[in-house]
Design an enzyme around this catalytic site. Sequence first.
Site, PDB file in Angstrom:
ATOM      1  N   ASP A  47       9.298 -33.991   2.484  1.00 46.89           N
ATOM      2  CA  ASP A  47      10.503 -33.278   2.916  1.00 46.89           C
ATOM      3  C   ASP A  47      10.247 -31.777   2.830  1.00 46.89           C
ATOM      4  OD1 ASP A  47      13.094 -32.715   3.699  1.00 46.89           O
ATOM      5  OD2 ASP A  47      14.058 -33.450   1.877  1.00 46.89           O
ATOM      6  N   LYS A  48      11.136 -31.017   3.474  1.00 44.36           N
ATOM      7  CA  LYS A  48      11.100 -29.550   3.406  1.00 44.36           C
ATOM      8  C   LYS A  48      12.475 -29.092   2.987  1.00 44.36           C
ATOM      9  CE  LYS A  48      12.789 -27.151   6.304  1.00 44.36           C
ATOM     10  NZ  LYS A  48      13.833 -26.145   6.660  1.00 44.36           N
ATOM     11  N   HIS A  49      12.551 -28.058   2.164  1.00 43.10           N
ATOM     12  CA  HIS A  49      13.859 -27.508   1.812  1.00 43.10           C
ATOM     13  C   HIS A  49      13.816 -25.998   1.935  1.00 43.10           C
ATOM     14  CE1 HIS A  49      17.833 -28.093  -0.010  1.00 43.10           C
ATOM     15  NE2 HIS A  49      17.644 -26.871  -0.504  1.00 43.10           N
ATOM     16  N   SER A  50      14.821 -25.453   2.612  1.00 46.09           N
ATOM     17  CA  SER A  50      14.888 -24.001   2.752  1.00 46.09           C
ATOM     18  C   SER A  50      15.897 -23.468   1.740  1.00 46.09           C
ATOM     19  CB  SER A  50      15.332 -23.669   4.177  1.00 46.09           C
ATOM     20  OG  SER A  50      15.952 -22.405   4.215  1.00 46.09           O
ATOM     21  N   THR A  90      22.179 -27.306   7.628  1.00 47.92           N
ATOM     22  CA  THR A  90      21.707 -28.299   8.611  1.00 47.92           C
ATOM     23  C   THR A  90      22.772 -29.357   8.912  1.00 47.92           C
ATOM     24  OG1 THR A  90      19.444 -27.919   7.923  1.00 47.92           O
ATOM     25  CG2 THR A  90      19.858 -29.991   9.038  1.00 47.92           C
ATOM     26  N   ARG A 100      29.473 -23.265  -8.519  1.00 50.81           N
ATOM     27  CA  ARG A 100      28.743 -21.991  -8.389  1.00 50.81           C
ATOM     28  C   ARG A 100      29.166 -21.250  -7.134  1.00 50.81           C
ATOM     29  NH1 ARG A 100      23.208 -23.889  -7.791  1.00 50.81           N
ATOM     30  NH2 ARG A 100      22.653 -21.721  -7.460  1.00 50.81           N
ATOM     31  N   SER A 155      18.740 -26.690  -9.158  1.00 51.00           N
ATOM     32  CA  SER A 155      19.585 -27.356  -8.161  1.00 51.00           C
ATOM     33  C   SER A 155      18.715 -28.004  -7.076  1.00 51.00           C
ATOM     34  CB  SER A 155      20.533 -26.320  -7.551  1.00 51.00           C
ATOM     35  OG  SER A 155      21.109 -26.792  -6.370  1.00 51.00           O
ATOM     36  N   LYS A 177      17.514 -32.448  -6.820  1.00 49.49           N
ATOM     37  CA  LYS A 177      17.785 -33.278  -5.630  1.00 49.49           C
ATOM     38  C   LYS A 177      16.491 -33.798  -5.015  1.00 49.49           C
ATOM     39  CE  LYS A 177      20.135 -29.974  -3.400  1.00 49.49           C
ATOM     40  NZ  LYS A 177      21.087 -29.017  -3.907  1.00 49.49           N
ATOM     41  N   LYS A 178      15.519 -32.899  -4.904  1.00 50.50           N
ATOM     42  CA  LYS A 178      14.285 -33.270  -4.195  1.00 50.50           C
ATOM     43  C   LYS A 178      13.477 -34.276  -5.021  1.00 50.50           C
ATOM     44  CE  LYS A 178      15.655 -31.454  -0.967  1.00 50.50           C
ATOM     45  NZ  LYS A 178      15.864 -32.056   0.354  1.00 50.50           N
TER      46      LYS A 178
HETATM   47  N1  URA Z   1      20.272 -24.600  -2.076  1.00 51.20           N
HETATM   48  C1  URA Z   1      20.484 -25.517  -3.059  1.00 51.20           C
HETATM   49  O1  URA Z   1      20.299 -26.722  -2.866  1.00 51.20           O
HETATM   50  N2  URA Z   1      20.906 -25.077  -4.251  1.00 51.20           N
HETATM   51  C2  URA Z   1      21.114 -23.774  -4.512  1.00 51.20           C
HETATM   52  O2  URA Z   1      21.474 -23.462  -5.618  1.00 51.20           O
HETATM   53  C3  URA Z   1      20.920 -22.818  -3.485  1.00 51.20           C
HETATM   54  C4  URA Z   1      20.479 -23.263  -2.253  1.00 51.20           C
END
Ligand code: URA
Length: 447
Positions: A80-83, A120, A168, A183, A187-188
């Site tokens: 996966d990719k996360h921005s 997204t 937050r 955070s 998740k990842k």
């Molecule tokens: N994306 C996230 O999943 N968490 C954050 O805290 C900021 C951006």
Amino acid sequence: MIPQQVIEAKRDGLELSSADLEQFLVAYQAEEVAEEQMAAMLMAMYFRGLSPLELATLTDVMLHSGRRLDFTHLPGPCVDKHSTGGVGDKVSLILAPVVAELGAFVPMMSGRALGHTGGTLDKLESMEGFRTRMPLSQFREVVEKVGCAMIGQTPEIAPLDGRLYALRNVTGTVASIPLISASIMSKKLAEGLSGLVLDVKVGEGAFLPDKRDALILAQTMVALGAQRGLPVSALLTAMDRPLGIAVGNGLEVAEALECLRGGGPPELRELTVHLAAEMAAVCGLEADRAVARRRATAALTSGAALQRFARMVEAQGGPRGLDTGAEPCAAAPVCGEAPAERGGVIQRVRPRILGFGLISLGGGRTRRKQAIDPRVGFEILVRPGEAVERGQPLARVHVASNTDLERAREMVREAIVIGSEAPDPPPYPLVLDRVDSSGQGHETSSL
Ligand code: URA
């Protein structure tokens, strides 16, 4: 445990023991610590930062607050990719089918718009019928059948992060290196991946605009992954300007589709291909990035990635026939140009102004769960460093009414700065740096 004592200790700069922090977080999940107490704790964490032990504890408690997916039965690696969030960033929509074409499985879990940045999920939902929520069993089925699928964070995946993220967002505690790191990584790590690539944005449109902060954020997340057995690498990429031309949910889907049809803005294609090669390397599919880049480019020009995207959209309830020319989203009722008020050289295209402008035109939220208008947005027709003449269109604006047309033009005039000389400092290179588990930043020359 007395919650206020733990909050006071953090407020005063003491390191919390793993046991105290875990108890505090678990009690919050069980509704035994109140929202206002957690808000105070987050603010203390924002100002005091987290020690390595506190960061590890926060990440692990969030990770274990829900389920962990398992894709080990699939006949290929899962990546996966996360921005970290930007403006005009529609890369995920193109990248997932491209990487699936390379032979990996891409179970993408994405987010909604946060602050001035786009999300997204909101982009995907601008396609009528597209489902970003589905049972995990169905998500797994689409990943298995199509090679990629895109959903939102489900209540089963790191639910503690889901609650803290929402808190937050309304308490001014998003822009914190350890809080963002925990955070994203919780998740990842729950996705059951064989590799992860982080796209860490740098510049005015990023949550952490400064390059040094972005580098520390990248190093922190890469290390969190490595300590837990997940190969992670990060690219630091330019967000001192929007990515591509389109800013706005429906417009961005259309631009992603253009890219999948072999066209689209060069920067968008280039970044997608870079990230695809990085994903192929990190999950062990193709160590030679030049080979992977060539294959990713071919997946775009041949239409193979387009067909896979169309299959994914259909499988998730969206419009049919995207691979045979169907339009993905409805158009806004009013469209007009925003002309330059003077001639000169484009100094800056300011992503934050466009991001907040989009919200104010109805294309983003000011309250949680608010409906958004997916049709509105901007097409930015000029780039920093480009010469323009007076009267030349700087942007096309897509709005819901004639009253919004002038407002949107004003936003463009504020966001696009025209001067007399070449911009100083010059715009960032598209990819500024790369970080891997050696923990070092590797300047782009070594990419
Ligand atoms: N994306 C996230 O999943 N968490 C954050 O805290 C900021 C951006």
